[in-house]
Design a protein around this motif. Structure first.
Motif, PDB file in Angstrom:
ATOM      1  N   ASP A  92       0.812  -1.217   0.000  1.00  0.00           N
ATOM      2  CA  ASP A  92       0.000   0.000   0.000  1.00  0.00           C
ATOM      3  C   ASP A  92       0.848   1.272   0.000  1.00  0.00           C
ATOM      4  O   ASP A  92       0.433   2.301  -0.545  1.00  0.00           O
ATOM      5  CB  ASP A  92      -0.921   0.007   1.226  1.00  0.00           C
ATOM      6  CG  ASP A  92      -1.961  -1.101   1.195  1.00  0.00           C
ATOM      7  OD1 ASP A  92      -2.254  -1.611   0.091  1.00  0.00           O
ATOM      8  OD2 ASP A  92      -2.482  -1.460   2.268  1.00  0.00           O
ATOM      9  N   LYS A 108     -13.128  -9.184  -0.262  1.00  0.00           N
ATOM     10  CA  LYS A 108     -12.647  -7.909   0.270  1.00  0.00           C
ATOM     11  C   LYS A 108     -11.335  -7.502  -0.380  1.00  0.00           C
ATOM     12  O   LYS A 108     -11.140  -6.333  -0.754  1.00  0.00           O
ATOM     13  CB  LYS A 108     -12.484  -8.018   1.787  1.00  0.00           C
ATOM     14  CG  LYS A 108     -12.109  -6.711   2.466  1.00  0.00           C
ATOM     15  CD  LYS A 108     -12.053  -6.868   3.976  1.00  0.00           C
ATOM     16  CE  LYS A 108     -11.690  -5.550   4.647  1.00  0.00           C
ATOM     17  NZ  LYS A 108     -11.635  -5.687   6.139  1.00  0.00           N
ATOM     18  N   ARG A 109     -10.420  -8.448  -0.535  1.00  0.00           N
ATOM     19  CA  ARG A 109      -9.130  -8.141  -1.146  1.00  0.00           C
ATOM     20  C   ARG A 109      -9.289  -7.817  -2.631  1.00  0.00           C
ATOM     21  O   ARG A 109      -8.578  -6.969  -3.164  1.00  0.00           O
ATOM     22  CB  ARG A 109      -8.170  -9.314  -0.953  1.00  0.00           C
ATOM     23  CG  ARG A 109      -7.644  -9.436   0.474  1.00  0.00           C
ATOM     24  CD  ARG A 109      -6.866 -10.709   0.701  1.00  0.00           C
ATOM     25  NE  ARG A 109      -6.314 -10.784   2.048  1.00  0.00           N
ATOM     26  CZ  ARG A 109      -5.839 -11.874   2.610  1.00  0.00           C
ATOM     27  NH1 ARG A 109      -5.843 -13.025   1.919  1.00  0.00           N
ATOM     28  NH2 ARG A 109      -5.363 -11.857   3.840  1.00  0.00           N
ATOM     29  N   LYS A 110     -10.212  -8.497  -3.306  1.00  0.00           N
ATOM     30  CA  LYS A 110     -10.414  -8.259  -4.740  1.00  0.00           C
ATOM     31  C   LYS A 110     -11.001  -6.875  -4.998  1.00  0.00           C
ATOM     32  O   LYS A 110     -10.828  -6.313  -6.076  1.00  0.00           O
ATOM     33  CB  LYS A 110     -11.316  -9.347  -5.326  1.00  0.00           C
ATOM     34  CG  LYS A 110     -10.602 -10.689  -5.484  1.00  0.00           C
ATOM     35  CD  LYS A 110     -11.556 -11.817  -5.779  1.00  0.00           C
ATOM     36  CE  LYS A 110     -12.113 -11.751  -7.171  1.00  0.00           C
ATOM     37  NZ  LYS A 110     -12.942 -12.941  -7.493  1.00  0.00           N
ATOM     38  N   GLU A 111     -11.706  -6.317  -4.019  1.00  0.00           N
ATOM     39  CA  GLU A 111     -12.218  -4.947  -4.164  1.00  0.00           C
ATOM     40  C   GLU A 111     -11.074  -3.934  -4.192  1.00  0.00           C
ATOM     41  O   GLU A 111     -11.141  -2.930  -4.888  1.00  0.00           O
ATOM     42  CB  GLU A 111     -13.147  -4.611  -2.995  1.00  0.00           C
ATOM     43  CG  GLU A 111     -14.520  -5.267  -3.075  1.00  0.00           C
ATOM     44  CD  GLU A 111     -15.404  -4.874  -1.900  1.00  0.00           C
ATOM     45  OE1 GLU A 111     -14.965  -4.020  -1.085  1.00  0.00           O
ATOM     46  OE2 GLU A 111     -16.511  -5.416  -1.786  1.00  0.00           O
ATOM     47  N   LYS A 112     -10.015  -4.241  -3.449  1.00  0.00           N
ATOM     48  CA  LYS A 112      -8.912  -3.288  -3.302  1.00  0.00           C
ATOM     49  C   LYS A 112      -7.765  -3.534  -4.273  1.00  0.00           C
ATOM     50  O   LYS A 112      -7.103  -2.587  -4.698  1.00  0.00           O
ATOM     51  CB  LYS A 112      -8.386  -3.354  -1.861  1.00  0.00           C
ATOM     52  CG  LYS A 112      -7.338  -2.288  -1.551  1.00  0.00           C
ATOM     53  CD  LYS A 112      -6.983  -2.277  -0.072  1.00  0.00           C
ATOM     54  CE  LYS A 112      -5.982  -1.167   0.236  1.00  0.00           C
ATOM     55  NZ  LYS A 112      -5.615  -1.127   1.671  1.00  0.00           N
ATOM     56  N   TYR A 113      -7.523  -4.825  -4.624  1.00  0.00           N
ATOM     57  CA  TYR A 113      -6.358  -5.161  -5.439  1.00  0.00           C
ATOM     58  C   TYR A 113      -6.762  -5.950  -6.688  1.00  0.00           C
ATOM     59  O   TYR A 113      -7.783  -6.637  -6.704  1.00  0.00           O
ATOM     60  CB  TYR A 113      -5.364  -6.012  -4.635  1.00  0.00           C
ATOM     61  CG  TYR A 113      -4.927  -5.400  -3.328  1.00  0.00           C
ATOM     62  CD1 TYR A 113      -3.974  -4.384  -3.280  1.00  0.00           C
ATOM     63  CD2 TYR A 113      -5.478  -5.844  -2.121  1.00  0.00           C
ATOM     64  CE1 TYR A 113      -3.585  -3.828  -2.076  1.00  0.00           C
ATOM     65  CE2 TYR A 113      -5.087  -5.291  -0.907  1.00  0.00           C
ATOM     66  CZ  TYR A 113      -4.144  -4.279  -0.885  1.00  0.00           C
ATOM     67  OH  TYR A 113      -3.759  -3.729   0.310  1.00  0.00           O
ATOM     68  N   ASP A 114      -5.902  -5.870  -7.703  1.00  0.00           N
ATOM     69  CA  ASP A 114      -5.974  -6.803  -8.837  1.00  0.00           C
ATOM     70  C   ASP A 114      -5.074  -7.983  -8.499  1.00  0.00           C
ATOM     71  O   ASP A 114      -4.047  -7.815  -7.837  1.00  0.00           O
ATOM     72  CB  ASP A 114      -5.479  -6.132 -10.125  1.00  0.00           C
ATOM     73  CG  ASP A 114      -6.461  -5.084 -10.642  1.00  0.00           C
ATOM     74  OD1 ASP A 114      -7.678  -5.268 -10.440  1.00  0.00           O
ATOM     75  OD2 ASP A 114      -5.999  -4.090 -11.223  1.00  0.00           O
ATOM     76  N   VAL A 227      -1.533  -3.352  -6.985  1.00  0.00           N
ATOM     77  CA  VAL A 227      -2.293  -2.120  -6.803  1.00  0.00           C
ATOM     78  C   VAL A 227      -3.127  -1.837  -8.047  1.00  0.00           C
ATOM     79  O   VAL A 227      -2.644  -1.976  -9.173  1.00  0.00           O
ATOM     80  CB  VAL A 227      -1.343  -0.933  -6.526  1.00  0.00           C
ATOM     81  CG1 VAL A 227      -2.112   0.384  -6.486  1.00  0.00           C
ATOM     82  CG2 VAL A 227      -0.606  -1.140  -5.211  1.00  0.00           C
ATOM     83  N   LYS A 228      -4.367  -1.445  -7.850  1.00  0.00           N
ATOM     84  CA  LYS A 228      -5.248  -1.123  -8.981  1.00  0.00           C
ATOM     85  C   LYS A 228      -4.928   0.259  -9.544  1.00  0.00           C
ATOM     86  O   LYS A 228      -4.459   1.146  -8.833  1.00  0.00           O
ATOM     87  CB  LYS A 228      -6.711  -1.157  -8.527  1.00  0.00           C
ATOM     88  CG  LYS A 228      -7.275  -2.551  -8.305  1.00  0.00           C
ATOM     89  CD  LYS A 228      -8.778  -2.485  -8.063  1.00  0.00           C
ATOM     90  CE  LYS A 228      -9.367  -3.892  -7.982  1.00  0.00           C
ATOM     91  NZ  LYS A 228     -10.831  -3.873  -7.827  1.00  0.00           N
TER      92      LYS A 228
END
Length: 276
Positions: A92, A108-114, A227-228
């Protein structure tokens, strides 16, 4: 005559300036679009056998996997290590490009990361002392103290399952696998939650006098987070995903898992729900 000379000089300056501008643009474009040549991976310092430091040497199946990725892609891989609950902080803050510590895909992790292509499918297991042969199902640990590594997907997942099934337990978080192992040895916790591969290694290598409860908590897909919305991250994700697919097909991943566990976790199970 002086006016003519001044006009010619001004025209020369304009031509030179334009020429300089033209030579700079392609270089900037080329640099911006260049493929990444290195990747920084945040990985555990005590997550045996995923990623750990032993006598100053970084070991683990994650190290073997990243060495194979480097060989296939030409990427220079650099590790930064720490306890599990610090690893996403490296990502992050931009101090790492991804996390290599058997990270489970969840909503939850897929919402924040690719995420990359999954490179392992590993069950989350309850672990009890070897003489507790009476515990075979999740509900059998009702009323016990249950330890887990802070931030681990298995701990969070089991908390949800316990609530759904009415299993009353005291969940205790530990900052590292080593601290959790020691609490288990001292009887501070009756049960631990670990990924099945990690437990298999520890039991086979006499790190723990324990056994795995027969019923799985769930099977998790493991992948590398990026990171997205970041061009470099997107490029690295594509490179890593391509390498993982090749390693699944040519047996590289299978060889690594057989080396560490005597079991192959690289293939998606034909039956069984994959936890999200």
């Amino acid at each position: 005559m002086k006016k003519i000379i001044l006009a010619v000089a001004a025209l020369c300056i304009m031509v030179v300036t334009a020429a300089c501008g033209n030579t700079e643009k392609p270089a900037a474009t080329q640099e911006k679009g260049a493929a990444p040549t290195e990747i920084i991976v945040a990985s555990g310092s005590s997550s045996i056998p995923n990623s750990y430091i032993e006598k100053g040497v970084h070991k683990g199946h994650e190290v073997d996997i990243w060495n194979a990725i480097a060989a296939k892609t030409g990427l220079k891989v650099t590790f930064v290590t720490g306890e599990f609950n610090t690893l996403f902080g490296y990502l992050d803050s931009g101090k790492a490009d991804t996390v290599g510590n058997t990270i489970t895909l969840n909503a939850k992790r897929k919402e924040k990361y690719d995420f990359s292509e999954p490179y392992a499918y590993i069950p989350e297991k309850l672990v009890v002392h070897s003489d507790r042969t009476d515990i075979k199902k999740l509900k059998d640990i009702n009323g016990m103290n249950c330890g887990f590594s802070a931030g681990s997907n298995g701990g969070n997942l089991f908390q949800q399952i316990a609530k759904e099934q009415g299993i009353k337990i005291n969940m205790v978080a530990y900052d590292s696998s080593e601290l959790l192992d020691e609490a288990f040895r001292q009887g501070k916790v009756d049960v631990m939650i670990f990924a099945g591969a990690e437990v298999a290694y520890k039991i086979n290598n006499k790190v723990l006098d324990a056994r795995m409860v027969e019923e799985n908590i769930a099977v998790g897909a493991k992948a590398y987070p990026f990171v997205k919305g970041n061009a470099k991250s997107e490029a690295l994700n594509k490179i890593v995903t391509k390498a993982i697919k090749e390693m699944q097909q040519d047996g590289t991943l299978e060889k690594i898992y057989m080396k560490w566990y005597g079991m192959d976790f690289s293939k998606k199970p034909e039956s069984g729900k994959i936890a999200e």
